[in-house]
Design an enzyme around this catalytic site. Structure first.
Site, PDB file in Angstrom:
ATOM      1  N   HIS A  16       3.687   3.200  -2.662  1.00  0.00           N
ATOM      2  CA  HIS A  16       3.108   4.489  -2.262  1.00  0.00           C
ATOM      3  C   HIS A  16       3.802   5.638  -2.999  1.00  0.00           C
ATOM      4  O   HIS A  16       3.158   6.579  -3.468  1.00  0.00           O
ATOM      5  CB  HIS A  16       3.305   4.719  -0.755  1.00  0.00           C
ATOM      6  CG  HIS A  16       2.677   3.679   0.131  1.00  0.00           C
ATOM      7  ND1 HIS A  16       3.415   2.820   0.893  1.00  0.00           N
ATOM      8  CD2 HIS A  16       1.372   3.395   0.380  1.00  0.00           C
ATOM      9  CE1 HIS A  16       2.599   2.037   1.592  1.00  0.00           C
ATOM     10  NE2 HIS A  16       1.361   2.358   1.295  1.00  0.00           N
ATOM     11  N   GLN A  32     -11.689   0.158   8.827  1.00  0.00           N
ATOM     12  CA  GLN A  32     -11.574  -0.840   7.760  1.00  0.00           C
ATOM     13  C   GLN A  32     -10.944  -2.149   8.231  1.00  0.00           C
ATOM     14  O   GLN A  32     -10.710  -3.040   7.431  1.00  0.00           O
ATOM     15  CB  GLN A  32     -10.825  -0.263   6.552  1.00  0.00           C
ATOM     16  CG  GLN A  32      -9.349  -0.029   6.753  1.00  0.00           C
ATOM     17  CD  GLN A  32      -8.767   0.764   5.595  1.00  0.00           C
ATOM     18  OE1 GLN A  32      -9.069   1.938   5.390  1.00  0.00           O
ATOM     19  NE2 GLN A  32      -7.922   0.123   4.802  1.00  0.00           N
ATOM     20  N   GLY A  79       0.453   4.582   5.696  1.00  0.00           N
ATOM     21  CA  GLY A  79       1.834   4.705   6.174  1.00  0.00           C
ATOM     22  C   GLY A  79       2.657   3.449   5.975  1.00  0.00           C
ATOM     23  O   GLY A  79       2.290   2.560   5.223  1.00  0.00           O
ATOM     24  N   SER A  89       2.906  -3.044   2.708  1.00  0.00           N
ATOM     25  CA  SER A  89       3.381  -2.802   4.078  1.00  0.00           C
ATOM     26  C   SER A  89       3.359  -4.107   4.865  1.00  0.00           C
ATOM     27  O   SER A  89       4.176  -4.326   5.754  1.00  0.00           O
ATOM     28  CB  SER A  89       2.495  -1.766   4.772  1.00  0.00           C
ATOM     29  OG  SER A  89       2.438  -0.586   4.002  1.00  0.00           O
ATOM     30  N   LEU A 138       4.810  -5.070  -3.734  1.00  0.00           N
ATOM     31  CA  LEU A 138       5.163  -4.376  -2.488  1.00  0.00           C
ATOM     32  C   LEU A 138       3.906  -4.187  -1.642  1.00  0.00           C
ATOM     33  O   LEU A 138       2.840  -3.890  -2.166  1.00  0.00           O
ATOM     34  CB  LEU A 138       5.774  -3.004  -2.795  1.00  0.00           C
ATOM     35  CG  LEU A 138       7.082  -2.968  -3.570  1.00  0.00           C
ATOM     36  CD1 LEU A 138       7.661  -1.567  -3.540  1.00  0.00           C
ATOM     37  CD2 LEU A 138       8.082  -3.948  -3.000  1.00  0.00           C
ATOM     38  N   VAL A 152       3.521  -1.831  -8.181  1.00  0.00           N
ATOM     39  CA  VAL A 152       4.978  -1.848  -8.092  1.00  0.00           C
ATOM     40  C   VAL A 152       5.382  -3.153  -7.409  1.00  0.00           C
ATOM     41  O   VAL A 152       4.825  -3.506  -6.359  1.00  0.00           O
ATOM     42  CB  VAL A 152       5.511  -0.636  -7.306  1.00  0.00           C
ATOM     43  CG1 VAL A 152       7.024  -0.711  -7.162  1.00  0.00           C
ATOM     44  CG2 VAL A 152       5.096   0.658  -7.988  1.00  0.00           C
TER      45      VAL A 152
HETATM   46  P1  AMP Z   1      -2.044   1.304   1.947  1.00  0.00           P
HETATM   47  O1  AMP Z   1      -1.095   2.155   2.725  1.00  0.00           O
HETATM   48  O2  AMP Z   1      -1.671  -0.148   1.918  1.00  0.00           O
HETATM   49  O3  AMP Z   1      -3.489   1.549   2.314  1.00  0.00           O
HETATM   50  O4  AMP Z   1      -1.901   1.767   0.444  1.00  0.00           O
HETATM   51  C1  AMP Z   1      -2.091   3.112   0.070  1.00  0.00           C
HETATM   52  C2  AMP Z   1      -2.196   3.201  -1.429  1.00  0.00           C
HETATM   53  O5  AMP Z   1      -1.003   2.703  -2.025  1.00  0.00           O
HETATM   54  C3  AMP Z   1      -3.361   2.368  -1.999  1.00  0.00           C
HETATM   55  O6  AMP Z   1      -3.976   3.086  -3.054  1.00  0.00           O
HETATM   56  C4  AMP Z   1      -2.663   1.151  -2.509  1.00  0.00           C
HETATM   57  O7  AMP Z   1      -3.335   0.504  -3.566  1.00  0.00           O
HETATM   58  C5  AMP Z   1      -1.341   1.733  -2.984  1.00  0.00           C
HETATM   59  N1  AMP Z   1      -0.327   0.679  -3.055  1.00  0.00           N
HETATM   60  C6  AMP Z   1       0.027  -0.188  -2.064  1.00  0.00           C
HETATM   61  N2  AMP Z   1       0.943  -1.069  -2.507  1.00  0.00           N
HETATM   62  C7  AMP Z   1       1.171  -0.775  -3.814  1.00  0.00           C
HETATM   63  C8  AMP Z   1       2.010  -1.319  -4.828  1.00  0.00           C
HETATM   64  N3  AMP Z   1       2.795  -2.367  -4.612  1.00  0.00           N
HETATM   65  N4  AMP Z   1       1.972  -0.743  -6.046  1.00  0.00           N
HETATM   66  C9  AMP Z   1       1.166   0.318  -6.301  1.00  0.00           C
HETATM   67  N5  AMP Z   1       0.369   0.886  -5.385  1.00  0.00           N
HETATM   68  C10 AMP Z   1       0.356   0.348  -4.157  1.00  0.00           C
END
Ligand code: AMP
Length: 284
Positions: free
Chosen positions: A39, A63, A33, A189, A187, A179
């Site tokens: 995302h 985690q 989220g 969170s 990027l 991204v």
């Molecule tokens: P998270 O919510 O941080 O667990 O991320 C969920 C998914 O989004 C994971 O597969 C991350 O690798 C991907 N993700 C997070 N940030 C980026 C980004 N800047 N560019 C591409 N994918 C991302």
């Protein structure tokens, strides 16, 4: 289709069975989220390749280490749902902790070996076991044809790929490019934690990795030289603390004698109390 929010695993499985009966292909985008364009890039890719897109939103306690930011992790469910809806997600699966890990829960999935012995594993023991366990559960619940992960978390993508191969999971793991903001910061969170001064300082992370990459492009083949370049550039920024700098095989994360083949330049730093990771993958 109107987006549906599902909070119960059994209900999600029933919906999935219905889609399977109709012969629809399913893409899964697992997230914690606080959605951003990273995302959403996964959602766009999933939409282009699958009939239905399921996004999971679950801040997975397994985690996070005991001294990590589970409680403080940024959350904004309303905004997330609006973004998911606008991007054409069909189902958001947002379970509660007690549904994913009910009383008596006692099974975990562990990928062993080099993939989980270096980089983020060192400062986050148990982290990847938490990731593979929750992702395996999500795979069982959503039964996707394809699951989408970001290269931003390069080690995580490799660990999940390993699990999928080793356990003969009948799905495809798709890794999508990082991204970045226009100035180069990936990027995340967790960028929400940064003050404006920390946000400025954080730029040293992509800049240092780029400097390492540029050395390789100019012909440098010594691993140590590239690692030192990245480390020195990071160390020059006094306001950060380096967690690790790694220059290794981009597929196995094994140490390299020289820079050839798939190469991963990866680093993690603390900016104030915020831990940021980034990487560059290249074929040498
Ligand atoms: P998270 O919510 O941080 O667990 O991320 C969920 C998914 O989004 C994971 O597969 C991350 O690798 C991907 N993700 C997070 N940030 C980026 C980004 N800047 N560019 C591409 N994918 C991302």
């Amino acid at each position: 289709m109107i987006m549906e929010v599902v909070s119960n695993a059994g209900q999600m499985q029933e919906i999935v069975m219905g889609m399977r009966r109709q012969g629809l292909s399913i893409g899964l985008v697992p997230t914690m989220g606080y959605l951003h364009q990273g995302h959403l890039s996964l959602v766009r890719r999933a939409r282009s390749e699958c009939d239905r897109v399921v996004m999971s939103i679950f801040v997975n306690p397994l985690q996070f280490g005991p001294r990590e930011d589970f409680a403080a992790y940024p959350r904004d469910p309303e905004h997330d749902l609006a973004l998911a809806r606008d991007e054409g997600v069909d189902y958001v699966f947002a379970p509660v902790k007690e549904d994913m890990y009910p009383k008596g829960f006692n099974t975990q999935v562990t990928v062993e070996g080099a993939l989980t012995e270096k980089m983020c594993s060192r400062s986050r023991p148990g982290h990847f076991r938490g990731v593979t366990t929750v992702v395996m559960k999500l795979f069982q619940i959503v039964q996707p044809d394809r699951a989408y992960f970001g290269q931003k978390d390069a080690q995580q993508a490799l660990v999940i790929r390993r699990m999928a191969t080793d356990l003969n999971l009948p799905l495809e793991i798709v890794t999508c490019p990082i991204v970045r903001e226009t100035d180069g910061l990936a990027l995340s969170s967790r960028n929400a934690y940064l003050s404006s001064e920390e946000r400025r300082v954080a730029l040293v992370l992509p800049r240092s990795l780029e400097a390492g990459r540029d050395l390789i492009i100019k012909g440098e083949r010594r691993v140590e030289r590239v690692r030192d370049e990245i480390t020195e550039r990071l160390a020059a920024e006094r306001a950060i603390k380096v967690d690790y700098v790694e220059v290794c095989d981009g597929q196995t994360l094994a140490d390299l004698a020289e820079l050839r083949g798939p190469v991963l330049l990866a680093a993690a730093v603390y900016v104030g109390r915020t831990r940021l990771i980034d990487n560059i993958y290249l074929e040498v």
